[in-house]
Each structure stands twice: as structure tokens, then as C-alpha cells.
Design a protein around this motif. Structure first.
Motif, PDB file in Angstrom:
ATOM      1  N   ASN A  76       3.800  -2.916   7.217  1.00 35.57           N
ATOM      2  CA  ASN A  76       4.393  -2.728   5.498  1.00 35.57           C
ATOM      3  C   ASN A  76       3.323  -3.424   4.868  1.00 35.57           C
ATOM      4  O   ASN A  76       2.864  -3.929   4.394  1.00 35.57           O
ATOM      5  N   GLU A  77       2.615  -1.929   4.685  1.00 37.32           N
ATOM      6  CA  GLU A  77       1.372  -1.809   4.138  1.00 37.32           C
ATOM      7  C   GLU A  77       1.617  -2.068   2.311  1.00 37.32           C
ATOM      8  O   GLU A  77       0.936  -3.051   1.883  1.00 37.32           O
ATOM      9  N   ASP A  78       2.665  -2.058   1.626  1.00 37.19           N
ATOM     10  CA  ASP A  78       3.045  -2.734   0.268  1.00 37.19           C
ATOM     11  C   ASP A  78       3.261  -4.879   0.154  1.00 37.19           C
ATOM     12  O   ASP A  78       2.731  -4.884  -0.902  1.00 37.19           O
ATOM     13  N   LEU A  79       3.471  -5.099   1.923  1.00 36.82           N
ATOM     14  CA  LEU A  79       3.781  -6.569   1.491  1.00 36.82           C
ATOM     15  C   LEU A  79       1.837  -6.790   2.510  1.00 36.82           C
ATOM     16  O   LEU A  79       2.098  -7.803   0.921  1.00 36.82           O
ATOM     17  N   ILE A  80       1.014  -6.489   2.781  1.00 35.20           N
ATOM     18  CA  ILE A  80      -0.188  -6.462   2.816  1.00 35.20           C
ATOM     19  C   ILE A  80      -0.996  -6.431   1.248  1.00 35.20           C
ATOM     20  O   ILE A  80      -1.684  -7.064   1.731  1.00 35.20           O
ATOM     21  N   ASN A  81      -0.843  -5.113   0.374  1.00 35.42           N
ATOM     22  CA  ASN A  81      -1.138  -5.528  -0.478  1.00 35.42           C
ATOM     23  C   ASN A  81      -0.649  -6.832  -1.735  1.00 35.42           C
ATOM     24  O   ASN A  81      -1.681  -6.792  -1.872  1.00 35.42           O
ATOM     25  N   ALA A  82       0.867  -7.030  -1.302  1.00 32.95           N
ATOM     26  CA  ALA A  82       1.102  -8.157  -2.369  1.00 32.95           C
ATOM     27  C   ALA A  82       0.099  -9.253  -1.501  1.00 32.95           C
ATOM     28  O   ALA A  82      -0.366 -10.563  -2.912  1.00 32.95           O
ATOM     29  N   TYR A  83      -0.094  -9.779  -0.471  1.00 32.86           N
ATOM     30  CA  TYR A  83      -0.895 -10.487   0.152  1.00 32.86           C
ATOM     31  C   TYR A  83      -2.183 -11.049  -0.346  1.00 32.86           C
ATOM     32  O   TYR A  83      -2.985 -11.549  -1.093  1.00 32.86           O
ATOM     33  N   ASN A 124       8.535   4.021  -6.164  1.00 40.28           N
ATOM     34  CA  ASN A 124       9.154   4.725  -5.015  1.00 40.28           C
ATOM     35  C   ASN A 124       8.066   6.289  -5.449  1.00 40.28           C
ATOM     36  O   ASN A 124       7.330   6.861  -4.304  1.00 40.28           O
ATOM     37  N   ASN A 125       7.735   6.262  -5.944  1.00 45.05           N
ATOM     38  CA  ASN A 125       7.407   8.188  -6.751  1.00 45.05           C
ATOM     39  C   ASN A 125       5.624   7.809  -6.598  1.00 45.05           C
ATOM     40  O   ASN A 125       4.813   8.488  -7.365  1.00 45.05           O
ATOM     41  N   ALA A 126       5.116   6.938  -7.141  1.00 46.93           N
ATOM     42  CA  ALA A 126       3.366   6.240  -7.646  1.00 46.93           C
ATOM     43  C   ALA A 126       2.782   6.693  -6.009  1.00 46.93           C
ATOM     44  O   ALA A 126       3.022   7.212  -5.108  1.00 46.93           O
ATOM     45  N   ASN A 127       1.716   7.432  -6.359  1.00 46.51           N
ATOM     46  CA  ASN A 127       0.265   8.068  -5.484  1.00 46.51           C
ATOM     47  C   ASN A 127      -0.157   7.052  -4.952  1.00 46.51           C
ATOM     48  O   ASN A 127      -0.740   5.746  -5.684  1.00 46.51           O
ATOM     49  N   LYS A 128      -0.070   6.241  -3.793  1.00 46.13           N
ATOM     50  CA  LYS A 128      -0.672   5.852  -3.160  1.00 46.13           C
ATOM     51  C   LYS A 128      -2.131   5.304  -2.926  1.00 46.13           C
ATOM     52  O   LYS A 128      -2.493   6.345  -2.982  1.00 46.13           O
ATOM     53  N   GLN A 129      -3.152   5.026  -3.720  1.00 42.67           N
ATOM     54  CA  GLN A 129      -4.334   4.219  -3.606  1.00 42.67           C
ATOM     55  C   GLN A 129      -5.316   3.414  -3.026  1.00 42.67           C
ATOM     56  O   GLN A 129      -4.396   2.591  -2.216  1.00 42.67           O
ATOM     57  N   PRO A 130      -5.794   4.005  -2.185  1.00 36.68           N
ATOM     58  CA  PRO A 130      -6.864   2.553  -1.359  1.00 36.68           C
ATOM     59  C   PRO A 130      -7.339   0.824  -2.616  1.00 36.68           C
ATOM     60  O   PRO A 130      -8.101   1.384  -3.812  1.00 36.68           O
ATOM     61  N   GLY A 131      -7.412   0.456  -1.392  1.00 37.97           N
ATOM     62  CA  GLY A 131      -7.917  -1.082  -2.149  1.00 37.97           C
ATOM     63  C   GLY A 131      -6.385  -1.659  -2.519  1.00 37.97           C
ATOM     64  O   GLY A 131      -5.728  -1.351  -2.842  1.00 37.97           O
ATOM     65  N   LEU A 132      -6.883  -2.959  -3.666  1.00 36.23           N
ATOM     66  CA  LEU A 132      -5.986  -3.502  -3.438  1.00 36.23           C
ATOM     67  C   LEU A 132      -5.352  -2.906  -5.429  1.00 36.23           C
ATOM     68  O   LEU A 132      -5.582  -2.106  -5.715  1.00 36.23           O
ATOM     69  N   ASN A 133      -3.727  -2.831  -5.335  1.00 36.06           N
ATOM     70  CA  ASN A 133      -3.068  -2.236  -6.347  1.00 36.06           C
ATOM     71  C   ASN A 133      -2.258  -4.043  -6.806  1.00 36.06           C
ATOM     72  O   ASN A 133      -1.257  -3.484  -6.755  1.00 36.06           O
ATOM     73  N   VAL A 134      -2.687  -4.487  -8.111  1.00 44.33           N
ATOM     74  CA  VAL A 134      -2.097  -5.051  -8.910  1.00 44.33           C
ATOM     75  C   VAL A 134      -0.529  -5.181  -9.243  1.00 44.33           C
ATOM     76  O   VAL A 134      -0.228  -5.532  -9.296  1.00 44.33           O
ATOM     77  N   GLU A 135      -0.473  -3.647 -10.144  1.00 37.83           N
ATOM     78  CA  GLU A 135       0.555  -3.669 -11.020  1.00 37.83           C
ATOM     79  C   GLU A 135       1.582  -2.872  -9.882  1.00 37.83           C
ATOM     80  O   GLU A 135       2.454  -3.434  -9.980  1.00 37.83           O
ATOM     81  N   ARG A 136       1.385  -2.613  -8.720  1.00 37.53           N
ATOM     82  CA  ARG A 136       2.059  -2.211  -7.194  1.00 37.53           C
ATOM     83  C   ARG A 136       2.563  -3.508  -6.535  1.00 37.53           C
ATOM     84  O   ARG A 136       3.792  -3.352  -7.104  1.00 37.53           O
ATOM     85  N   ALA A 137       1.827  -4.842  -6.614  1.00 36.93           N
ATOM     86  CA  ALA A 137       2.369  -5.561  -6.332  1.00 36.93           C
ATOM     87  C   ALA A 137       3.231  -6.355  -7.005  1.00 36.93           C
ATOM     88  O   ALA A 137       4.187  -6.953  -6.315  1.00 36.93           O
ATOM     89  N   ALA A 138       3.448  -6.246  -7.927  1.00 38.64           N
ATOM     90  CA  ALA A 138       4.201  -6.951  -9.004  1.00 38.64           C
ATOM     91  C   ALA A 138       5.546  -6.593  -9.217  1.00 38.64           C
ATOM     92  O   ALA A 138       6.232  -7.463  -8.984  1.00 38.64           O
ATOM     93  N   GLN A 139       5.555  -4.947  -8.746  1.00 38.26           N
ATOM     94  CA  GLN A 139       6.489  -3.896  -9.399  1.00 38.26           C
ATOM     95  C   GLN A 139       7.855  -4.834  -7.453  1.00 38.26           C
ATOM     96  O   GLN A 139       8.897  -4.920  -7.561  1.00 38.26           O
ATOM     97  N   PHE A 140       6.717  -5.240  -6.728  1.00 41.16           N
ATOM     98  CA  PHE A 140       6.618  -4.675  -5.382  1.00 41.16           C
ATOM     99  C   PHE A 140       7.352  -6.479  -4.992  1.00 41.16           C
ATOM    100  O   PHE A 140       8.945  -6.079  -4.835  1.00 41.16           O
ATOM    101  N   ILE A 141       6.842  -7.348  -5.321  1.00 37.19           N
ATOM    102  CA  ILE A 141       7.711  -8.845  -6.181  1.00 37.19           C
ATOM    103  C   ILE A 141       8.927  -8.691  -7.067  1.00 37.19           C
ATOM    104  O   ILE A 141       9.996  -9.790  -6.747  1.00 37.19           O
TER     105      ILE A 141
END
Length: 315
Positions: A76-83, A124-141
Motif C-alpha cells: 500500500n503506497e499511501d500507507l508507506i507514504n504516511a509512514y 482519489n483524483n490526485a496525480n501521485k507524485q514521486p517522493g514524500l507527499n505531506v498533503e496526501r498523508a494528511a488526507q490518508f490519516i
């Protein structure tokens, strides 16, 4: 409770910062009886978790035993991004979560619903970018703590599709815990990868805890949608082969899974799959079920490649 200092903030022991199906927090007291003795004697230098999920066992081991390094993996890439965001960008993450929590808590029920679905659509509609994504981690949490039943589920297209939950006063984030988690993760290498990638890090001084998606006990109880891919019986068989490979490499191994004998005493799927190892039964309540009567205590399996003296229920 023991406390440490991090960034001039007094923090308690780290615990999972996301709700996760199959999380092991409730089983930690039991699991400690099944950890290898080498953890206590200091022989284990490296901890590896190929399916990290919520990380309850990870945090328990790194804060209870003298392990020098850890390697964790999850598909799960979003889980790992959050970590990784918690590890490297915890201040920025807390700033965004603080804003989201304030907005959510002061909204009425209808406004909360709109806020939830707006954020879910952005996520769901955001384009995933390589590297850390703080905003996406916040949305995930945020979604994790405000969705129905704390469930993480995606469809075949990989879109998060859990409906909004109804909570009176949810705690979307815990600042103290996030600092504590960030501190613990300093010694952890975190990878968005299939569990087989963990083979590259296994050695004779390793302890590996394997917690795959559980084999469903019934067709209607099927829950494997942590990612867009199902974890089938063929996958369980392939995992058992990886377990055997790790055993040959000299690592200490512990695996958990469902116990088919809860519903069919003749179902020996795991008995046969791990017949060359030690199999134990422990008891836990399942937490992801809309009906209260679906949360009764049932047995789960622990498989190890070392003898456990306290394993009263060995098969």
C-alpha cells in the motif's frame, strides 16, 4: 508510563497512528509470549516486517528490545507514504491535521459529510507524485479516522471507496503520539514494495514477523481489499515458500493467520502448509464487522520456526 523527549515535546511510547484491519494491538500481550527468546538476550540485531500494516508489533518490539535496525514493507503506497511523512515531516503533517480536525469538529453532521467526501474525491483524483507527499498523508490519516468503522478499502481501480462514518467527537490525530512514532521510525527503513522484497534484508541475526492478509474463514467474510489485489490461496502457498526460504537463511520467523478450523474442523490448509514448523492457536476478537455478534473471540494461528515453551495450544 515511560516517556521520552523529542523536539522538546514530552511523548509517551509510540503506538499505531492509523486504524488498520487485522491490527495486532489487542494481541500484543499474547504475542510477547511467542516472540523468540533471542530478542531478550540481544541476539536479534535486525527486525523485519514484510506486511507492516498499522505497525503495532513494530512499535512494541522497537521500544521493548534492543534491536539495532528495522526494515518494513507494504504494497500500500499511501500507507508507506504516511509512514515516511511521519518519519521525516512530522511538523508539517501535524499542521495540516490540526487544521482538518478543527474544521471537522466545528461542522454539523451534514457539513462533516460534505467535508469527508470532498477530501475523499481530492485523495482519489490526485496525480501521485514521486517522493514524500505531506498533503496526501494528511488526507490518508483524516479519511482513516473519519470513515466508516476505520476501514481501509479500495476497489479494483485502486480508489478508496469507504463511506463516511458518524462520530461525535473523533480524534483525527494525536500530536504526542505522532512525535513518538517519528522518533521510533528513525531506525526503520520503510519500503513501498511486495513482501518478497524483504528477502534481500534477511540474515541469521534477523527476526521476521509476517502478518499477511488473512485467509477468509467464509466467502461472505472475505476482506482482502487493502490494495487493489486479492491475496488468494495461491498467494498463501507462495508466502509459505518464502517462509521456508527465510528459514534456510537462519532467521527467526513468526507468522500469523486465520484458523480455518473455527468454521470447518476438516480444513487443514495451514496445518499442511506449515507442517514442518510449530503451529499455535491464540484468541482474539475480530473488529471489522458491522454486527456486534460478528466480533466474538475466535482462534487465530501463530506459526514459528522455533519452539515456544508457553505455546499451550500447539498443534
Amino acid at each position: 508510563m515511560r516517556k521520552t523527549a523529542f523536539n522538546d515535546v514530552s511523548v509517551t511510547l509510540a503506538r499505531p497512528f492509523v486504524k488498520w484491519a487485522g491490527g495486532k494491538a489487542q494481541l500484543l500481550d499474547t504475542f510477547r509470549d511467542y516472540y523468540p527468546r533471542a530478542l531478550q538476550t540481544g541476539r536479534v540485531k535486525r527486525y523485519i516486517e514484510p506486511f507492516v500494516g498499522g505497525g503495532a508489533v513494530l512499535f512494541d518490539i522497537l521500544q521493548s528490545y534492543n534491536v539495532k535496525e528495522a526494515f518494513v514493507f507494504d504494497i500500500n503506497e499511501d500507507l508507506i507514504n504516511a509512514y515516511n511523512v511521519v518519519k521525516y515531516c512530522v511538523n508539517e503533517l501535524i499542521e495540516i491535521l490540526s487544521f482538518l480536525e478543527r474544521e471537522y469538529l466545528r461542522a454539523d453532521e451534514e457539513e462533516r459529510k460534505h467535508m469527508y467526501y470532498d477530501i475523499r474525491n481530492l485523495y482519489n483524483n490526485a496525480n501521485k507524485q514521486p517522493g514524500l507527499n505531506v498533503e496526501r498523508a494528511a488526507q490518508f490519516i483524516f479519511l482513516n479516522h473519519t470513515c466508516f468503522n476505520g476501514l481501509y478499502r479500495v476497489n479494483k481501480a485502486g480508489l478508496f471507496n469507504v463511506p463516511a462514518g458518524r462520530y461525535k467527537n473523533p480524534k483525527i490525530y494525536d500530536e504526542e503520539n505522532l512525535y513518538s512514532v517519528s522518533n521510533v521510525l528513525k531506525k526503520v527503513s520503510i519500503f513501498a514494495a511486495d513482501y518478497k522484497a524483504s528477502l534481500n534484508y534477511v540474515d541469521k541475526d534477523s527476526f521476521v514477523y509476517i502478518d499477511p492478509p488473512y485467509r477468509p474463514l467464509t466467502a461472505t467474510a472475505r476482506f482482502t481489499s487493502y490494495s487493489r489485489y486479492d491475496f488468494t490461496d495461491d498467494d498463501q502457498i507462495e508466502l509459505a515458500q518464502v517462509f521456508r526460504e527465510m528459514n534456510k537463511m537462519g532467521a527467526l520467523l513468526m507468522l500469523s493467520n486465520s484458523d480455518p478450523k473455527n468454521v470447518d474442523l476438516n480444513d487443514s490448509f495451514f496445518d499442511e502448509l506449515y507442517k514442518d514448523f510449530h503451529i499455535y492457536r491464540v484468541y482474539a476478537k475480530r473488529s471489522i464487522n458491522a454486527k456486534a455478534d460478528g466480533r466474538a473471540s475466535i482462534s487465530e494461528l501463530i506459526v514459528t520456526n522455533y519452539k515456544v515453551k508457553r505455546g499451550v495450544y500447539e498443534i
